[in-house]
Design a protein around this motif. Structure first.
Motif, PDB file in Angstrom:
ATOM      1  N   LYS A  38       0.818  -1.217   0.000  1.00 58.37           N
ATOM      2  CA  LYS A  38       0.000   0.000   0.000  1.00 58.37           C
ATOM      3  C   LYS A  38       0.852   1.267   0.000  1.00 58.37           C
ATOM      4  O   LYS A  38       0.332   2.366  -0.229  1.00 58.37           O
ATOM      5  CB  LYS A  38      -0.924   0.011   1.218  1.00 58.37           C
ATOM      6  N   LEU A  39       2.153   1.112   0.255  1.00 58.02           N
ATOM      7  CA  LEU A  39       3.030   2.280   0.336  1.00 58.02           C
ATOM      8  C   LEU A  39       3.297   2.850  -1.060  1.00 58.02           C
ATOM      9  O   LEU A  39       3.624   2.104  -1.991  1.00 58.02           O
ATOM     10  CB  LEU A  39       4.357   1.902   0.983  1.00 58.02           C
ATOM     11  N   PRO A  40       3.187   4.163  -1.236  1.00 59.12           N
ATOM     12  CA  PRO A  40       3.485   4.781  -2.537  1.00 59.12           C
ATOM     13  C   PRO A  40       4.886   4.443  -3.041  1.00 59.12           C
ATOM     14  O   PRO A  40       5.073   4.214  -4.235  1.00 59.12           O
ATOM     15  CB  PRO A  40       3.339   6.285  -2.248  1.00 59.12           C
ATOM     16  N   VAL A  45       8.256   1.590  -7.002  1.00 56.26           N
ATOM     17  CA  VAL A  45       9.310   0.637  -7.365  1.00 56.26           C
ATOM     18  C   VAL A  45       8.761  -0.428  -8.314  1.00 56.26           C
ATOM     19  O   VAL A  45       9.392  -0.774  -9.319  1.00 56.26           O
ATOM     20  CB  VAL A  45       9.911  -0.028  -6.103  1.00 56.26           C
ATOM     21  N   LEU A  46       7.569  -0.951  -8.018  1.00 56.22           N
ATOM     22  CA  LEU A  46       6.964  -1.971  -8.873  1.00 56.22           C
ATOM     23  C   LEU A  46       6.621  -1.405 -10.255  1.00 56.22           C
ATOM     24  O   LEU A  46       6.817  -2.060 -11.279  1.00 56.22           O
ATOM     25  CB  LEU A  46       5.713  -2.542  -8.202  1.00 56.22           C
ATOM     26  N   PHE A  47       6.108  -0.178 -10.266  1.00 56.38           N
ATOM     27  CA  PHE A  47       5.748   0.457 -11.539  1.00 56.38           C
ATOM     28  C   PHE A  47       6.985   0.673 -12.406  1.00 56.38           C
ATOM     29  O   PHE A  47       6.983   0.353 -13.608  1.00 56.38           O
ATOM     30  CB  PHE A  47       5.042   1.788 -11.274  1.00 56.38           C
ATOM     31  N   PHE A 203      12.417   1.472   5.076  1.00 56.93           N
ATOM     32  CA  PHE A 203      11.767   1.487   3.765  1.00 56.93           C
ATOM     33  C   PHE A 203      10.250   1.367   3.898  1.00 56.93           C
ATOM     34  O   PHE A 203       9.492   2.090   3.242  1.00 56.93           O
ATOM     35  CB  PHE A 203      12.292   0.344   2.894  1.00 56.93           C
ATOM     36  N   ALA A 204       9.817   0.447   4.758  1.00 58.58           N
ATOM     37  CA  ALA A 204       8.383   0.168   4.897  1.00 58.58           C
ATOM     38  C   ALA A 204       7.703   1.050   5.930  1.00 58.58           C
ATOM     39  O   ALA A 204       6.489   0.940   6.126  1.00 58.58           O
ATOM     40  CB  ALA A 204       8.179  -1.302   5.281  1.00 58.58           C
TER      41      ALA A 204
END
Length: 217
Positions: A38-40, A45-47, A203-204
């Motif tokens: 849910k983290l932007p 990173v995935l995008f 990071f999280a």
């Protein structure tokens, strides 16, 4: 009528206690994974990974498969983080429970037992001359919602009060929502929130909450 009893820890409980702690911690992996997704920053990173793979391969299918691999690797890293935490605790106070909790008059460890099986646990140690620390509260998944965690917490509260301590404190992670509700229902107040001191924690934005219970005498 409750089908469990709470008693002081004995050496024969050692393996069951360590296993119960590990199972209780590792079950929070899915909730933590959902939090991270849910983290932007994680979505970014995935995008970027997907777009980069698409530009290189020029294949949507290959890019999606590669993205699934990235996600799987991320989950494995998260799982590894939890396992490392469990192992560090099992090398710390849970390595020698007798020494950590039973050697002093101001510390103790209890288990909840049902039909000869350890289904709950909790420990307490002094944090200072006036404050006690509640640690390692855990209840087997199939024995929850039966008042065991509540009873274990009351055991610790009574223990600290009998020894004239002024407060009881504890730490819990942000994903242990059921625990937060229990502590607040018992009268604990949230006093601090801090990010877990690790690369994953930063990071999280994975936070650790501190609760405190003021003891009345």
């Amino acid at each position: 009528m409750a089908d469990y009893t709470i008693r002081v820890y004995k050496n024969r409980d050692y393996n069951a206690v360590r296993m119960l702690f590990a199972e209780g911690m590792l079950e929070h992996i899915p909730a933590t994974c959902a939090h991270v997704l849910k983290l932007p920053r994680a979505q970014f990173v995935l995008f970027i990974s997907f777009i980069t793979l698409l530009l290189i391969s020029r294949s949507y299918l290959l890019s999606l498969v590669s993205l699934a691999i990235v996600f799987t690797l991320g989950r494995r890293l998260l799982t590894s983080e939890f396992h490392q935490y469990v192992e560090s605790c099992q090398r710390d106070d849970l390595l020698d429970i007798e020494e950590s909790y039973m050697a002093s008059n101001n510390s103790c460890f209890w288990v909840a037992e049902s039909n000869g099986r350890v289904v709950g646990m909790v420990g307490v140690v002094p944090r200072s001359s006036e404050v006690m620390l509640l640690r390692r509260l855990s209840v087997a998944k199939d024995k929850r919602h039966q008042g065991i965690a509540n009873a274990l917490c009351h055991k610790v509260i009574d223990f600290a009060r009998q020894r004239s301590f002024k407060a009881l404190t504890l730490e819990t992670s942000m994903v242990q929502v059921a625990s937060h509700k229990l502590y607040e229902k018992l009268g604990f107040q949230k006093t601090d929130v801090r990010v877990f001191p690790s690369l994953f924690g930063r990071f999280a934005n994975f936070s650790v909450l501190t609760y405190e219970y003021k003891l009345r005498h």
